[in-house]
Each structure stands twice: as C-alpha cells, then as structure tokens.
Design an enzyme around this catalytic site. Structure first.
Site, PDB file in Angstrom:
ATOM      1  N   GLU A 126       1.105  -1.151  -0.049  1.00 52.06           N
ATOM      2  CA  GLU A 126       0.223  -0.010  -0.173  1.00 52.06           C
ATOM      3  C   GLU A 126       1.005   1.192   0.094  1.00 52.06           C
ATOM      4  O   GLU A 126       0.083   1.929  -0.310  1.00 52.06           O
ATOM      5  CB  GLU A 126      -1.060   0.405   1.481  1.00 52.06           C
ATOM      6  CG  GLU A 126      -2.409   0.992   0.733  1.00 52.06           C
ATOM      7  CD  GLU A 126      -2.791   1.366   1.994  1.00 52.06           C
ATOM      8  OE1 GLU A 126      -3.718   2.097   1.437  1.00 52.06           O
ATOM      9  OE2 GLU A 126      -2.693   1.303   2.952  1.00 52.06           O
ATOM     10  N   THR A 181      -4.435  11.155  -0.871  1.00 51.83           N
ATOM     11  CA  THR A 181      -3.674  10.449   0.726  1.00 51.83           C
ATOM     12  C   THR A 181      -2.432  11.407   1.406  1.00 51.83           C
ATOM     13  O   THR A 181      -2.651  11.805   2.348  1.00 51.83           O
ATOM     14  CB  THR A 181      -3.568   8.967   0.495  1.00 51.83           C
ATOM     15  OG1 THR A 181      -4.636   8.228   0.648  1.00 51.83           O
ATOM     16  CG2 THR A 181      -3.400   8.219   2.715  1.00 51.83           C
TER      17      THR A 181
HETATM   18  N1  HSE Z   1      -5.048   6.611   8.442  1.00 52.64           N
HETATM   19  C1  HSE Z   1      -4.814   6.869   6.865  1.00 52.64           C
HETATM   20  C2  HSE Z   1      -5.720   8.780   7.233  1.00 52.64           C
HETATM   21  C3  HSE Z   1      -6.328   5.980   6.347  1.00 52.64           C
HETATM   22  O1  HSE Z   1      -6.811   9.117   7.741  1.00 52.64           O
HETATM   23  O2  HSE Z   1      -5.135   9.098   6.444  1.00 52.64           O
HETATM   24  C4  HSE Z   1      -6.503   6.243   4.544  1.00 52.64           C
HETATM   25  O3  HSE Z   1      -5.470   5.676   3.401  1.00 52.64           O
END
Ligand code: HSE
Length: 307
Positions: A126, A181
């Site tokens: 990932e 992200t």
């Molecule tokens: N925990 C991660 C975020 C999940 O909120 O950035 C996203 O892939």
C-alpha cells in the site's frame, strides 16, 4: 500444486472518527478481485482499469515483489486486477488490492502465514499509493470485521462487529488530488491540545467497548473526532451539511471515511437507512456536488480467518 489463485478483498473504512491510523472496518460496499498465476519469470500486471501496470508503482505488484523476495520464490507471477472499489475516495481501494494479493500469494505457495504477517505484506504494497505505511485499511481488508492496529511490533486485534451495524456511505463525484492520501495527511496538525487528545481517546475507547458489547448505539454515538476531521473537512464540499442532514435523518454518528472524500454515517438495521442516504445526498447537493450512496454492512476479510 496450484498454479492459479483468485481472491476477493472488501472495501474498508479507516479511522472511524477518533481512531486515526488505528481503527479499520471491512465493509461489503465494494470488492477488488486479484488472480495470481504462476508464469516462467518476472511480474506481469494485467488490468482493464486505469491503474499503473509497472509493478514498482502498483500496490499488488509491490506485494508480489516483496513476498517473492522474502520467500525466495523463483517463479514469475502474472497479476490480474479487477477493481470494484473506487480509487481515491477513502474506501480502502489500494489496500484491498494489496490485501487480496497477499492472501492469494500465501495460498499460491502454501505459505500458511498468520494474520499479522499477511497484514504486514499487504501494508508494504500500500506504500505505493499512500506514500507511508499505515495498516488500518489493509488490516480490515485482510482480516474482515473491526480491527485495532497496534504498531512496533505490528499486532492486529480483530473484533466481530454487531450483526445489526449498518453504514450509509456517500461517495462524492469530485476530482481528488493525485496523491490524495499524502495531501490529506499533510493538513493534520502536528501538535494537539491535551483536552482534544482526551476527548478523542475517550471516544475511541468507547468505540472499542461498543464493538465488544455488540452495541451500534455506543459505536455510533462515539464516532466523534475533534482532531483530524476538523482539519480535513474543508477538502469535502458540503461536509458540514452532509453530516448535519444525516444526523437529523437518524444517523448515530457521521465522519469522513478514511482520508475522504467519502462520508460515512453509522447506524443500525432498524433505522431508516434510505432516509439517511437521501439526506446525505441532499447535503452534497447543497454545494452542487453529486454523489453515489451505498448502504452497507461489515464484511468478512480476504483471508476470511479468525484471529
Ligand atoms: N488512516 C489513514 C488516513 C487512512 O486517514 O490518512 C487513509 O488511507
């Protein structure tokens, strides 16, 4: 000896409000399907979807590369990818491909890896899309149900969700940044107030209790995040209205799904889930944003194993 394995992995929602990078929940909204076939040499990716086919830049490709190296496997692998999860919308799309690949590789070579190892390999893949490793989505997608991710060392605790827990998800039709992200992690404050940390911790603890007690009310009422959600919500047009509408329509708790821009409302099977979904769509319509709504349940994982 098997020469071909197909594995399906579910979408997932990360964070569940206060559990940033720690909580994940597998959901039956969408699935990715991966087929691994032994070939003479190399790593070859086949897909009709608009994703990178260079193994170094593809989550599934990286998982295969890392697992081949670790287990000194000489065979080549063809990876067939069928995406069912919209990519870049906070539904654990890249994680699901990585999860299905790790589980398929394990089956193809009879490795019999445990849950934590599968999650670790899936997480290593990932990294290709998220930039950093975080295991919340991959853990949910591999193991299914609700997961708590402990790190250093990685140890995932899985809890079977209540059977009457339901979620309404609204996936807005907006353009997301290429490295979404990464971008949405960049807006989170580096320093937080102790009082905010206490609020989030209390709600996170209550969410765990809600899953243990199989009580959607405790879970939903504790989906409250005063740290990450306020910092990210400007990236989702109409978020405040979507949330307000969903609560008015009977949702127990509403937050951003993972890094967004999807919004997720938690509820239970006896609620008027169509009304909640419609209210969320109306909230997005307030800013002229279209969305796809899905009513869903917790899902089993790609490994379909119990820890
Ligand atoms: N925990 C991660 C975020 C999940 O909120 O950035 C996203 O892939």
């Amino acid at each position: 000896m098997v020469s071909k394995v197909t594995v399906k992995a579910p979408s997932s929602t990360a964070n569940l409000g206060p559990g940033f990078d720690v909580f994940g929940l597998a959901i039956d909204a969408f699935y990715d399907t991966i087929t691994l076939t032994k070939i003479k040499s190399g790593i070859k990716i086949i897909t009709d979807d608009n994703i990178p086919t260079n193994p170094e830049k593809n989550t599934a490709g990286l998982v295969v590369k890392n697992m081949k190296k670790k287990f000194k496997i000489k065979d080549g692998i063809e990876i067939k990818i069928k995406k069912g999860i919209p990519a870049g919308y906070g539904m654990g799309s890249s994680a699901a491909s990585a999860a299905a690949t790790a589980v398929a590789f394990d089956k193809l070579f009879g490795l019999k890896l445990n849950g934590n190892s599968l999650v670790e390999f899936a997480g290593s893949g990932e990294k290709a899309s998220a930039g950093t490793v975080h295991y919340d989505n991959v853990a949910a997608s591999v193991l299914g149900g609700f997961v708590i991710v402990k790190t250093n060392p990685l140890d995932v605790i899985r809890i079977e969700p209540p059977t009457n827990l339901r979620m309404c998800i609204a996936v807005p039709t907006i353009n997301v940044p290429k490295k979404k992200t990464k971008v949405s992690r960049g807006v989170i404050p580096k320093k937080i107030k102790l009082s905010d940390s206490i609020l989030n911790l209390s709600n996170a603890a209550a969410i765990v209790a809600g899953f243990m007690k199989k009580d959607p009310e405790i879970i939903g009422n504790s989906i409250k995040d005063v740290i990450v959600e306020p910092a990210r919500q400007h990236m989702i047009p109409g978020f405040a209205k979507v949330k307000e509408n969903a609560i008015k329509a009977g949702a127990l708790g509403v937050t951003i799904s993972g890094a967004g821009p999807s919004v997720i409302a938690f509820s239970k099977s006896s609620a008027n889930l169509k009304k909640i979904s419609l209210a969320m769509a109306k909230g997005f319509a307030f800013t002229n944003t279209k969305c796809q709504t899905v009513i869903c349940k917790p899902s089993k994982g790609a490994a379909n194993k119990r820890k």
